[in-house]
Design a protein around this motif. Sequence first.
Motif, PDB file in Angstrom:
ATOM      1  N   ALA A  91       0.829  -1.203   0.000  1.00  0.00           N
ATOM      2  CA  ALA A  91       0.000   0.000   0.000  1.00  0.00           C
ATOM      3  C   ALA A  91       0.865   1.255   0.000  1.00  0.00           C
ATOM      4  N   ILE A  92       1.923   1.256   0.789  1.00  0.00           N
ATOM      5  CA  ILE A  92       2.842   2.403   0.806  1.00  0.00           C
ATOM      6  C   ILE A  92       3.500   2.575  -0.562  1.00  0.00           C
ATOM      7  N   TRP A  93       3.932   1.456  -1.147  1.00  0.00           N
ATOM      8  CA  TRP A  93       4.526   1.492  -2.492  1.00  0.00           C
ATOM      9  C   TRP A  93       3.526   2.065  -3.498  1.00  0.00           C
ATOM     10  N   ALA A  94       2.278   1.659  -3.395  1.00  0.00           N
ATOM     11  CA  ALA A  94       1.249   2.132  -4.321  1.00  0.00           C
ATOM     12  C   ALA A  94       1.006   3.628  -4.168  1.00  0.00           C
ATOM     13  N   GLU A  95       1.044   4.121  -2.929  1.00  0.00           N
ATOM     14  CA  GLU A  95       0.833   5.546  -2.710  1.00  0.00           C
ATOM     15  C   GLU A  95       1.952   6.382  -3.315  1.00  0.00           C
ATOM     16  N   VAL A  96       3.166   5.832  -3.358  1.00  0.00           N
ATOM     17  CA  VAL A  96       4.311   6.573  -3.861  1.00  0.00           C
ATOM     18  C   VAL A  96       4.450   6.433  -5.374  1.00  0.00           C
ATOM     19  N   PHE A  97       4.295   5.204  -5.889  1.00  0.00           N
ATOM     20  CA  PHE A  97       4.602   4.926  -7.289  1.00  0.00           C
ATOM     21  C   PHE A  97       3.375   4.617  -8.155  1.00  0.00           C
ATOM     22  N   GLY A  98       2.212   4.500  -7.555  1.00  0.00           N
ATOM     23  CA  GLY A  98       1.013   4.194  -8.315  1.00  0.00           C
ATOM     24  C   GLY A  98       0.492   2.812  -7.977  1.00  0.00           C
ATOM     25  N   ASP A  99      -0.806   2.632  -8.169  1.00  0.00           N
ATOM     26  CA  ASP A  99      -1.431   1.374  -7.752  1.00  0.00           C
ATOM     27  C   ASP A  99      -1.807   0.470  -8.922  1.00  0.00           C
ATOM     28  N   SER A 100      -1.164   0.658 -10.084  1.00  0.00           N
ATOM     29  CA  SER A 100      -1.401  -0.283 -11.174  1.00  0.00           C
ATOM     30  C   SER A 100      -0.829  -1.638 -10.793  1.00  0.00           C
ATOM     31  N   ILE A 101      -1.401  -2.684 -11.350  1.00  0.00           N
ATOM     32  CA  ILE A 101      -1.006  -4.026 -10.937  1.00  0.00           C
ATOM     33  C   ILE A 101       0.449  -4.313 -11.273  1.00  0.00           C
ATOM     34  N   ASN A 102       0.943  -3.828 -12.408  1.00  0.00           N
ATOM     35  CA  ASN A 102       2.333  -4.090 -12.778  1.00  0.00           C
ATOM     36  C   ASN A 102       3.313  -3.288 -11.929  1.00  0.00           C
ATOM     37  N   THR A 103       2.890  -2.125 -11.458  1.00  0.00           N
ATOM     38  CA  THR A 103       3.730  -1.365 -10.529  1.00  0.00           C
ATOM     39  C   THR A 103       3.847  -2.090  -9.204  1.00  0.00           C
ATOM     40  N   LEU A 104       2.752  -2.636  -8.724  1.00  0.00           N
ATOM     41  CA  LEU A 104       2.789  -3.410  -7.484  1.00  0.00           C
ATOM     42  C   LEU A 104       3.606  -4.685  -7.655  1.00  0.00           C
ATOM     43  N   ARG A 105       3.511  -5.304  -8.805  1.00  0.00           N
ATOM     44  CA  ARG A 105       4.295  -6.509  -9.054  1.00  0.00           C
ATOM     45  C   ARG A 105       5.788  -6.225  -9.026  1.00  0.00           C
ATOM     46  N   LEU A 106       6.163  -5.029  -9.393  1.00  0.00           N
ATOM     47  CA  LEU A 106       7.585  -4.674  -9.381  1.00  0.00           C
ATOM     48  C   LEU A 106       8.164  -4.742  -7.973  1.00  0.00           C
ATOM     49  N   LEU A 107       7.370  -4.419  -6.955  1.00  0.00           N
ATOM     50  CA  LEU A 107       7.851  -4.525  -5.572  1.00  0.00           C
ATOM     51  C   LEU A 107       8.172  -5.969  -5.218  1.00  0.00           C
ATOM     52  N   SER A 108       7.365  -6.908  -5.684  1.00  0.00           N
ATOM     53  CA  SER A 108       7.664  -8.326  -5.452  1.00  0.00           C
ATOM     54  C   SER A 108       9.000  -8.703  -6.072  1.00  0.00           C
ATOM     55  N   LEU A 109       9.249  -8.188  -7.271  1.00  0.00           N
ATOM     56  CA  LEU A 109      10.498  -8.494  -7.955  1.00  0.00           C
ATOM     57  C   LEU A 109      11.686  -7.906  -7.212  1.00  0.00           C
ATOM     58  N   ILE A 110      11.522  -6.712  -6.686  1.00  0.00           N
ATOM     59  CA  ILE A 110      12.599  -6.094  -5.907  1.00  0.00           C
ATOM     60  C   ILE A 110      12.890  -6.912  -4.652  1.00  0.00           C
ATOM     61  N   CYS A 111      11.849  -7.433  -4.016  1.00  0.00           N
ATOM     62  CA  CYS A 111      12.052  -8.280  -2.829  1.00  0.00           C
ATOM     63  C   CYS A 111      12.870  -9.514  -3.171  1.00  0.00           C
TER      64      CYS A 111
END
Length: 454
Positions: A91-111
């Motif tokens: 949710a924090i990532w989405a607030e900063v970078f956007g809440d599109s599904i591919n943007t959220l998926r990028l956080l998983s990849l970074i992890c």
Amino acid sequence: MRFDPMMKGIVAHKRSFDWSRDGWWVLVSIALLVVLSFFFRWSSSVMEKGPTWDERYILVPIIDLVQQGWSVETAIDFQEAKGPAMIWPYAIWAEVFGDSINTLRLLSLICLLLTCLPLMWLALRCGLSPPALPLVSLGLFLLPFEALLAQLVMGEPSYVLGVALMLAVVIWGSARSDDDPIGSERRFLGPFWYAIILIVLLHSRIHVVPITGGICLALFCRDGFRSWPWWLASIIAGLLRIPLWIRWGGLVSSDYQGMHGLGLRLESLTYFGAAFAILFGIFLLVWLARYRHLVFWWWAPAGVGLGFLMGYMVPPDLIDPHSWEAINVKSISLFLGPTRSLAVGLAPDEALQWLPISILCAIGLGGLGSFGAMAFQYRSSETIATVARIQFITMLCAWGLYLFTHGFVFDRFILAWTALMPILWVAMLPRWAWFIQAMALVAYLWLLASSWLW
């Protein structure tokens, strides 16, 4: 024959790590993981896919937090099987970078990419040489379900990162070797930071509980009652999870308690034993080829016998997943994953499905027994001994605890307990066995990816 599973010339590492001399191996390892991960992201159709797997459930509380704001209702009283520690970072990532599904998926990849760092540190502490680090990085990518779920908004990538950090803290804070004596500062800071990370992980996935058992019991085997700080830290962290349990009225939120709850299910042990085959079956082969003389040699045949007996006596009901909607999940365990697919493919006749399950369970538990025999053959003062024993006891605790569960049992649950395997495959297997294991994992990943990403 002397017990020496280390891959000569690649793994044995006696000199200290020097960044100016060895640092490029770290960069190569990270670059390898980056290339493989983004190859999956860009070459597959995942970026054109809508919510996949459990994303349609996980995205709801994340988007609610972004669109409705932070409140008790959106931040805690949401409906999901995962805890706040998984939902909030997205949710924090989405607030900063956007809440599109591919943007959220990028956080998983970074992890996934960040997980490589504590694993490489642990690998060096276990005695692996810098040239072995790319193999550890490759092992992380091939770890069943890890690379696949890192392409999606799922709970596993951030959780595995937390587990890797927690295990690195444990090794750092409990080291007792002659060349790295533990100081009083680390005696306190180790358990302290371990407790902090454990609290976070307990509020992400309850699956971390077996890992605490593995850590405490492995350190007790080595240090006896001197391991009490780690037991105390685990107890305190566990007690701090109780308020959320009380608020939710169970291990997970109310809408999911029929799928994940407590209850006596022997079939879960059989299914997980069969699912262990892809991870530990190679150790049974190595035991047969080289290590039948070990002190605990009998763990391997005992595991084989127990696995086959369980497959015969208490086989899981591999019900067709298309009929799940019409049944009461509180009254039956539901099993799904490659293990189920393989068993059903080999034995379409339901009356014969116990046979492939029995064989797989015998391989899985026999391999786990072989792995444990090897883990306890190391000298207790070696870091590799502590790491291998943590992994072995963790798997035993996880396997045993599923005796007391009901509801869904998926192959991917095992990822929650196997963060150390990329190191241990390299450290404990001879070259030929590591190659066989890598090829098996490549095939496993390809089958999963072809179903979910392409």
